[in-house]
Design a protein around this motif. Structure first.
Motif, PDB file in Angstrom:
ATOM      1  N   VAL A   1      -8.430  -1.534  -0.147  1.00 24.65           N
ATOM      2  CA  VAL A   1      -8.760  -0.118  -0.333  1.00 24.65           C
ATOM      3  C   VAL A   1      -7.486   0.703  -0.166  1.00 24.65           C
ATOM      4  CG1 VAL A   1     -10.095   1.840   0.515  1.00 24.65           C
ATOM      5  CG2 VAL A   1     -11.109  -0.457   0.486  1.00 24.65           C
ATOM      6  N   VAL A   2      -7.193   1.535  -1.154  1.00 24.01           N
ATOM      7  CA  VAL A   2      -5.960   2.330  -1.164  1.00 24.01           C
ATOM      8  C   VAL A   2      -6.318   3.804  -1.379  1.00 24.01           C
ATOM      9  CG1 VAL A   2      -3.716   2.678  -2.279  1.00 24.01           C
ATOM     10  CG2 VAL A   2      -4.711   0.370  -2.161  1.00 24.01           C
ATOM     11  N   PRO A   3      -5.738   4.723  -0.607  1.00 22.02           N
ATOM     12  CA  PRO A   3      -6.025   6.156  -0.814  1.00 22.02           C
ATOM     13  C   PRO A   3      -5.588   6.624  -2.204  1.00 22.02           C
ATOM     14  CG  PRO A   3      -4.932   5.785   1.301  1.00 22.02           C
ATOM     15  CD  PRO A   3      -4.847   4.497   0.542  1.00 22.02           C
ATOM     16  N   ILE A   4      -6.218   7.674  -2.680  1.00 22.41           N
ATOM     17  CA  ILE A   4      -5.795   8.316  -3.927  1.00 22.41           C
ATOM     18  C   ILE A   4      -4.334   8.764  -3.758  1.00 22.41           C
ATOM     19  CG2 ILE A   4      -6.143  10.333  -5.423  1.00 22.41           C
ATOM     20  CD1 ILE A   4      -8.362   8.264  -5.716  1.00 22.41           C
ATOM     21  N   PRO A   5      -3.457   8.532  -4.746  1.00 24.93           N
ATOM     22  CA  PRO A   5      -2.060   8.958  -4.624  1.00 24.93           C
ATOM     23  C   PRO A   5      -1.935  10.437  -4.275  1.00 24.93           C
ATOM     24  CG  PRO A   5      -2.320   7.541  -6.535  1.00 24.93           C
ATOM     25  CD  PRO A   5      -3.703   7.811  -6.020  1.00 24.93           C
ATOM     26  N   ARG A   6      -1.042  10.738  -3.365  1.00 24.69           N
ATOM     27  CA  ARG A   6      -0.861  12.117  -2.902  1.00 24.69           C
ATOM     28  C   ARG A   6      -0.341  13.013  -4.018  1.00 24.69           C
ATOM     29  NH1 ARG A   6       1.861   9.585   1.245  1.00 24.69           N
ATOM     30  NH2 ARG A   6       3.825  10.334   0.341  1.00 24.69           N
ATOM     31  N   GLY A   7      -0.889  14.227  -4.055  1.00 24.94           N
ATOM     32  CA  GLY A   7      -0.380  15.271  -4.928  1.00 24.94           C
ATOM     33  C   GLY A   7       0.068  16.437  -4.079  1.00 24.94           C
ATOM     34  N   SER A   8       0.234  17.598  -4.676  1.00 19.80           N
ATOM     35  CA  SER A   8       0.682  18.782  -3.933  1.00 19.80           C
ATOM     36  C   SER A   8      -0.332  19.217  -2.877  1.00 19.80           C
ATOM     37  CB  SER A   8       0.933  19.931  -4.903  1.00 19.80           C
ATOM     38  OG  SER A   8      -0.260  20.253  -5.620  1.00 19.80           O
ATOM     39  N   ALA A   9      -1.609  18.840  -3.053  1.00 17.76           N
ATOM     40  CA  ALA A   9      -2.659  19.204  -2.092  1.00 17.76           C
ATOM     41  C   ALA A   9      -3.088  18.008  -1.246  1.00 17.76           C
ATOM     42  CB  ALA A   9      -3.858  19.786  -2.831  1.00 17.76           C
ATOM     43  N   GLY A  10      -2.325  16.918  -1.279  1.00 17.44           N
ATOM     44  CA  GLY A  10      -2.651  15.741  -0.489  1.00 17.44           C
ATOM     45  C   GLY A  10      -3.390  14.685  -1.281  1.00 17.44           C
ATOM     46  N   SER A  11      -4.069  13.806  -0.571  1.00 19.32           N
ATOM     47  CA  SER A  11      -4.865  12.734  -1.187  1.00 19.32           C
ATOM     48  C   SER A  11      -6.330  13.102  -1.066  1.00 19.32           C
ATOM     49  CB  SER A  11      -4.590  11.408  -0.470  1.00 19.32           C
ATOM     50  OG  SER A  11      -5.484  10.397  -0.901  1.00 19.32           O
ATOM     51  N   VAL A  12      -6.944  13.453  -2.184  1.00 20.42           N
ATOM     52  CA  VAL A  12      -8.320  13.974  -2.166  1.00 20.42           C
ATOM     53  C   VAL A  12      -9.222  13.079  -3.017  1.00 20.42           C
ATOM     54  CG1 VAL A  12      -9.796  15.983  -2.534  1.00 20.42           C
ATOM     55  CG2 VAL A  12      -7.380  16.301  -1.964  1.00 20.42           C
TER      56      VAL A  12
ATOM     57  N   GLY B   1       4.769   6.348  -7.605  1.00 16.79           N
ATOM     58  CA  GLY B   1       4.698   4.977  -7.115  1.00 16.79           C
ATOM     59  C   GLY B   1       3.571   4.201  -7.765  1.00 16.79           C
ATOM     60  N   PHE B   2       2.447   4.874  -7.955  1.00 18.00           N
ATOM     61  CA  PHE B   2       1.299   4.238  -8.604  1.00 18.00           C
ATOM     62  C   PHE B   2       1.636   3.881 -10.049  1.00 18.00           C
ATOM     63  CE2 PHE B   2      -3.165   4.856 -10.442  1.00 18.00           C
ATOM     64  CZ  PHE B   2      -3.604   3.602 -10.034  1.00 18.00           C
ATOM     65  N   VAL B   3       2.293   4.804 -10.750  1.00 19.22           N
ATOM     66  CA  VAL B   3       2.697   4.560 -12.138  1.00 19.22           C
ATOM     67  C   VAL B   3       3.654   3.373 -12.215  1.00 19.22           C
ATOM     68  CG1 VAL B   3       4.091   5.504 -14.035  1.00 19.22           C
ATOM     69  CG2 VAL B   3       2.289   6.887 -12.994  1.00 19.22           C
ATOM     70  N   LYS B   4       4.612   3.322 -11.301  1.00 20.53           N
ATOM     71  CA  LYS B   4       5.583   2.228 -11.292  1.00 20.53           C
ATOM     72  C   LYS B   4       4.888   0.876 -11.104  1.00 20.53           C
ATOM     73  CE  LYS B   4       9.691   0.511  -8.905  1.00 20.53           C
ATOM     74  NZ  LYS B   4      10.624   0.708  -7.748  1.00 20.53           N
ATOM     75  N   ALA B   5       3.897   0.845 -10.207  1.00 16.20           N
ATOM     76  CA  ALA B   5       3.157  -0.396  -9.958  1.00 16.20           C
ATOM     77  C   ALA B   5       2.382  -0.833 -11.202  1.00 16.20           C
ATOM     78  CB  ALA B   5       2.206  -0.205  -8.781  1.00 16.20           C
ATOM     79  N   ILE B   6       1.790   0.118 -11.901  1.00 16.18           N
ATOM     80  CA  ILE B   6       1.054  -0.196 -13.131  1.00 16.18           C
ATOM     81  C   ILE B   6       2.005  -0.780 -14.171  1.00 16.18           C
ATOM     82  CG2 ILE B   6      -0.273   0.765 -15.052  1.00 16.18           C
ATOM     83  CD1 ILE B   6      -1.295   2.906 -13.070  1.00 16.18           C
TER      84      ILE B   6
ATOM     85  N   TRP C   1      -8.169  17.707  -7.880  1.00 17.79           N
ATOM     86  CA  TRP C   1      -8.209  18.186  -6.495  1.00 17.79           C
ATOM     87  C   TRP C   1      -6.921  17.873  -5.732  1.00 17.79           C
ATOM     88  CZ3 TRP C   1     -13.771  15.914  -5.597  1.00 17.79           C
ATOM     89  CH2 TRP C   1     -14.716  16.766  -6.176  1.00 17.79           C
ATOM     90  N   SER C   2      -6.366  16.672  -5.946  1.00 14.29           N
ATOM     91  CA  SER C   2      -5.155  16.285  -5.215  1.00 14.29           C
ATOM     92  C   SER C   2      -3.958  17.133  -5.597  1.00 14.29           C
ATOM     93  CB  SER C   2      -4.841  14.800  -5.449  1.00 14.29           C
ATOM     94  OG  SER C   2      -5.852  13.972  -4.900  1.00 14.29           O
ATOM     95  N   ASN C   3      -4.065  17.838  -6.706  1.00 18.05           N
ATOM     96  CA  ASN C   3      -2.965  18.703  -7.150  1.00 18.05           C
ATOM     97  C   ASN C   3      -3.321  20.181  -7.058  1.00 18.05           C
ATOM     98  OD1 ASN C   3      -0.659  16.895  -8.257  1.00 18.05           O
ATOM     99  ND2 ASN C   3      -2.561  15.906  -8.921  1.00 18.05           N
ATOM    100  N   GLY C   4      -4.314  20.480  -6.217  1.00 13.84           N
ATOM    101  CA  GLY C   4      -4.642  21.868  -5.904  1.00 13.84           C
ATOM    102  C   GLY C   4      -5.544  22.567  -6.888  1.00 13.84           C
TER     103      GLY C   4
ATOM    104  N   LYS D   1       0.831  -1.206   0.000  1.00 15.33           N
ATOM    105  CA  LYS D   1       0.000   0.000   0.000  1.00 15.33           C
ATOM    106  C   LYS D   1       0.867   1.257   0.000  1.00 15.33           C
ATOM    107  CE  LYS D   1      -3.799  -0.293   2.354  1.00 15.33           C
ATOM    108  NZ  LYS D   1      -4.815  -0.327   3.429  1.00 15.33           N
ATOM    109  N   ASN D   2       1.979   1.210   0.718  1.00 19.44           N
ATOM    110  CA  ASN D   2       2.877   2.366   0.760  1.00 19.44           C
ATOM    111  C   ASN D   2       3.498   2.658  -0.609  1.00 19.44           C
ATOM    112  OD1 ASN D   2       2.446   2.810   3.491  1.00 19.44           O
ATOM    113  ND2 ASN D   2       4.178   1.546   4.128  1.00 19.44           N
ATOM    114  N   ASP D   3       3.678   1.620  -1.405  1.00 20.95           N
ATOM    115  CA  ASP D   3       4.247   1.813  -2.743  1.00 20.95           C
ATOM    116  C   ASP D   3       3.335   2.653  -3.634  1.00 20.95           C
ATOM    117  OD1 ASP D   3       6.474   0.262  -2.119  1.00 20.95           O
ATOM    118  OD2 ASP D   3       5.525  -1.594  -2.790  1.00 20.95           O
ATOM    119  N   LEU D   4       2.055   2.713  -3.286  1.00 26.44           N
ATOM    120  CA  LEU D   4       1.057   3.387  -4.112  1.00 26.44           C
ATOM    121  C   LEU D   4       0.692   4.773  -3.583  1.00 26.44           C
ATOM    122  CD1 LEU D   4      -1.283   0.259  -4.393  1.00 26.44           C
ATOM    123  CD2 LEU D   4       0.391   1.014  -6.092  1.00 26.44           C
ATOM    124  N   ALA D   5       1.441   5.240  -2.607  1.00 22.83           N
ATOM    125  CA  ALA D   5       1.071   6.489  -1.920  1.00 22.83           C
ATOM    126  C   ALA D   5       1.236   7.723  -2.799  1.00 22.83           C
ATOM    127  CB  ALA D   5       1.891   6.644  -0.647  1.00 22.83           C
ATOM    128  N   THR D   6       2.134   7.662  -3.788  1.00 20.32           N
ATOM    129  CA  THR D   6       2.371   8.815  -4.657  1.00 20.32           C
ATOM    130  C   THR D   6       2.027   8.463  -6.102  1.00 20.32           C
ATOM    131  OG1 THR D   6       4.664   8.193  -5.111  1.00 20.32           O
ATOM    132  CG2 THR D   6       4.257   9.578  -3.173  1.00 20.32           C
TER     133      THR D   6
END
Length: 510
Positions: free
Chosen positions: A306-317, A168-173, A211-214, A160-165
Motif C-alpha cells: 500500500v502506497v500513499p497517493i503521490p504528494r502534490g501542492s496540497a499533500g497526499s489526498v 517519482g511515480f512517473v519515473k517508476a512507471i 485534490w492533491s493539487n489543491g 515506497k519513498n521513490d513513489l512519494a511525488t
C-alpha cells in the motif's frame, strides 16, 4: 349482558393485537446490501446469526447489484412497498434521500451508538452539509490508495519513498515500461493503467490528482453558495497531471476501453506494477480462491504494498467513499433500530470488514487494525483523505462529471481528435451545466484564451533524465559529424595532392 359482550370484544381485540404483534416480531428483518467483497450475503448472514440468537428475531439479507441499486432503492423508499428494514447506502446517496424525507432522522436515539466512536471523515457523511440532523450511521470506509506489486518493485529496486511525488511515480512507471517484461502467458507487464470512459468510477479516479493539487469539483463562494470549480488553476493542474499519463504514453490508450473490474483483473494477474483501487484487494490476497480470495493468484504470490497517493501542492489526498446504514422513513418496525445498532457495534464491524476488506469506521477497531503495516498506511491516509461534498445535488452532479470526463477521454484516446480548444469547450459546457444544477449564475467563466495560456504553462514538459541523456548523446554525435564536414574540404585537397605526388614518383621511376 352488555358488559359481558364488551369484555368479550375487548379480550378478542387484545388477543388479536397480541397475536399480530407476535407475528410481526417473528417476521424476518430485511437488510439490503450491495456486493461488498466476495460472497457478501453469506458473510453478513454469518454475523446476523448472532443477532437472531440475542433477540430471537430472524433476518433476511438481499444483495443488490450496484447497477440496479439506485433504481430499486429509489422506488422502494418513495412508495414504501417491499422496502427493507435497514439498508446500505453509498455515502453520497445519503443527502439525496434525506432531502426527500425518505430515510429516518436518527437524532432521538443517535447517542446510543455514541458518535464519538467514529472517525470524523466518515461521520461527516451521515447528514446533509450544513444540517445537524443525522440520517445514517457509518458502516465501512472505501479508501483508494496506490496498490503496488511488491515483486515488480523489488526487481526494479523501487522503494515506497521513490513513489512519494508525482515525478517519482512517473519515473517508476517509465522504468517498468522500459523493461518490457513478458509473462509466460505472453502478457507484457506495464507500469500503470486505469479505466477510462467505460467506467462508473471516473470522478473517483480523477479526484486524488485534483485534490492533491489543491483543486476541487465544486466550491463555495464568499456567500456560501456552491458552484463549479473545474476551470480553476488548481483543478486544471490536477486534471492535466492525470491526462499526461496517457499523453506521455505512460499508460496505453487501450486501457481507456476497460472498466474498474478489468483493470483490477490485470493487476491481480501481475500485469501491472501499480493501480489505484479499493483496499479490499489487500484483504483478498490473504484469502484463498475457494473462499473468493486471491492468495493463490499471481498477485497473492507477488504480494501487495500500500502506497500513499503521490504528494502534490496540497499533500497526499486519497479518495474516500464507503457506505452507511439507514432506515426507511415508512418503516414502522421498532426492531429495525436494534438491527442497525447491532451492525455498527465494534465487534461486528471488526468481524465483517475483515471479511470484505474495507476499513471499519470505529476509531477503536481502526487502532487495532493499525498493527498491520499495510492497513496502517490506509488508516494514516484517512487523516488527509477527502469525501465528496454532502449535498442533495451530488448524485446529479456526479453523473455530469462522468459525462464530462468521458468526453475528455474520448479526445485523448484518439490523438487526431485531441485539441486544447475542444478540451476547453468540454470544460466550459459542463461548468455551465453544473452551475445550473446548483442554481448558480455562470458569470466570469475563464475565456478560451485564458485557458490556452494556463493549459500551456501547466503542460510544459519536464525533461526526463533518460530522454535528456539520449538528447545529449545525439547532440554530441551531431557535433562530431558537423566538425568532420567542416574539415572535409581540407582533407579532400590534401588527398589530391598526395595522389598527384604518388603518381609523379611512379612515372619518374619508370
Amino acid at each position: 349482558m352488555f358488559n359481558y359482550l364488551k369484555k368479550t370484544v375487548t379480550a378478542t381485540i387484545m388477543a388479536m393485537v397480541t397475536s399480530t404483534a407476535v407475528w410481526a416480531a417473528n417476521q424476518p428483518l430485511t437488510v439490503w446490501i450491495m456486493p461488498n467483497g466476495a460472497t457478501p450475503q453469506e458473510k453478513l448472514e454469518q454475523r446476523l446469526e448472532q443477532f437472531t440468537k440475542k433477540t430471537g428475531i430472524p433476518t433476511k439479507v438481499q444483495v443488490l447489484d450496484w447497477g440496479e441499486a439506485w433504481n430499486r432503492i429509489s422506488q422502494a423508499l418513495a412508495t414504501g412497498q417491499d422496502a427493507p428494514d435497514v439498508l446500505q447506502l453509498g455515502t453520497t446517496w445519503i443527502p439525496y434521500f434525506a432531502s426527500r424525507n425518505e430515510i429516518k432522522p436518527l437524532n432521538d436515539w443517535i447517542n446510543e451508538v455514541d458518535p464519538s466512536r467514529f472517525v470524523s471523515v466518515s461521520w461527516n457523511t451521515t447528514h446533509i452539509d450544513g444540517d445537524t440532523t443525522i440520517y445514517s450511521v457509518p458502516w465501512f470506509i472505501d479508501i483508494r490508495p496506490i496498490l503496488a506489486n511488491k515483486r515488480i518493485l523489488k526487481e526494479h529496486n523501487i522503494s515506497k519513498n521513490d513513489l512519494a511525488t508525482y515525478d517519482g511515480f512517473v519515473k517508476a512507471i517509465r522504468e517498468v515500461n522500459a523493461a518490457k517484461e513478458v509473462q509466460d502467458d505472453g502478457a507484457t507487464i506495464r507500469g500503470y493503467a486505469f479505466p477510462g470512459k467505460s467506467d462508473w468510477n471516473i470522478p473517483h479516479n480523477f479526484a486524488p490528482w485534483i485534490w492533491s493539487n489543491g483543486g476541487s469539483f465544486i466550491e463555495k463562494d464568499n456567500n456560501g453558495k456552491w458552484h463549479a470549480n473545474i476551470l480553476s488553476k488548481e483543478t486544471l493542474h490536477g486534471i492535466s497531471l492525470y491526462l499526461n499519463f496517457i499523453l506521455d504514453s505512460l499508460v496505453q490508450t487501450e486501457a481507456l476501453q476497460a472498466n474498474t473490474a478489468q483493470i483490477a483483473q490485470q493487476f491481480n494477474n501481475s500485469e501491472l506494477a501499480f493501480i489505484i483501487s479499493t483496499s479490499e484487494i489487500v484483504m483478498q490476497t490473504r484469502i484463498h480462491g475457494t473462499q473468493g480470495g486471491l492468495s493463490n493468484a499471481r498477485i497473492g504470490t507477488d504480494s501487495v504494498m500500500v502506497v500513499p497517493i503521490p504528494r502534490g501542492s496540497a499533500g497526499s489526498v486519497s479518495f474516500i467513499g464507503g457506505s452507511n446504514l439507514a432506515i426507511p422513513t415508512k418503516n414502522e418496525r421498532k426492531e429495525a433500530k436494534a438491527l442497525l445498532k447491532f451492525l455498527v457495534e465494534d465487534e461486528n464491524q471488526d468481524a465483517y470488514t475483515k471479511q470484505i476488506g474495507f476499513l471499519p469506521t470505529s476509531k477503536k477497531v481502526l487502532e487495532k487494525w493499525s498493527e498491520d503495516e499495510d492497513y496502517r498506511e490506509l488508516i494514516n491516509a484517512l487523516a488527509t483523505g477527502k469525501t465528496y461534498v454532502a449535498i442533495p445535488e451530488w448524485g446529479d452532479l456526479e453523473q455530469l462529471f462522468v459525462a464530462m470526463f468521458s468526453s475528455v477521454w474520448e479526445q485523448v484516446e484518439i490523438p487526431s481528435l485531441y485539441s486544447e480548444e475542444k478540451l476547453y469547450d468540454v470544460f466550459k459546457q459542463y461548468t455551465i451545466e453544473i452551475d445550473r444544477k446548483l442554481n448558480y449564475p455562470s458569470n466570469n467563466i475563464m475565456t478560451q484564451a485564458e485557458f490556452m495560456n494556463l493549459w500551456g504553462k501547466l503542460n510544459k514538459k519536464k525533461e526526463d533524465p533518460s530522454a535528456t541523456a539520449t538528447a545529449d548523446t545525439n547532440t554530441a554525435e551531431n557535433n562530431i559529424v558537423n566538425d568532420n564536414l567542416k574539415k572535409a574540404p581540407l582533407v579532400f585537397i590534401v588527398m589530391i595532392a598526395l595522389g598527384f605526388a604518388f603518381n609523379f614518383r611512379r612515372k619518374t621511376k619508370r
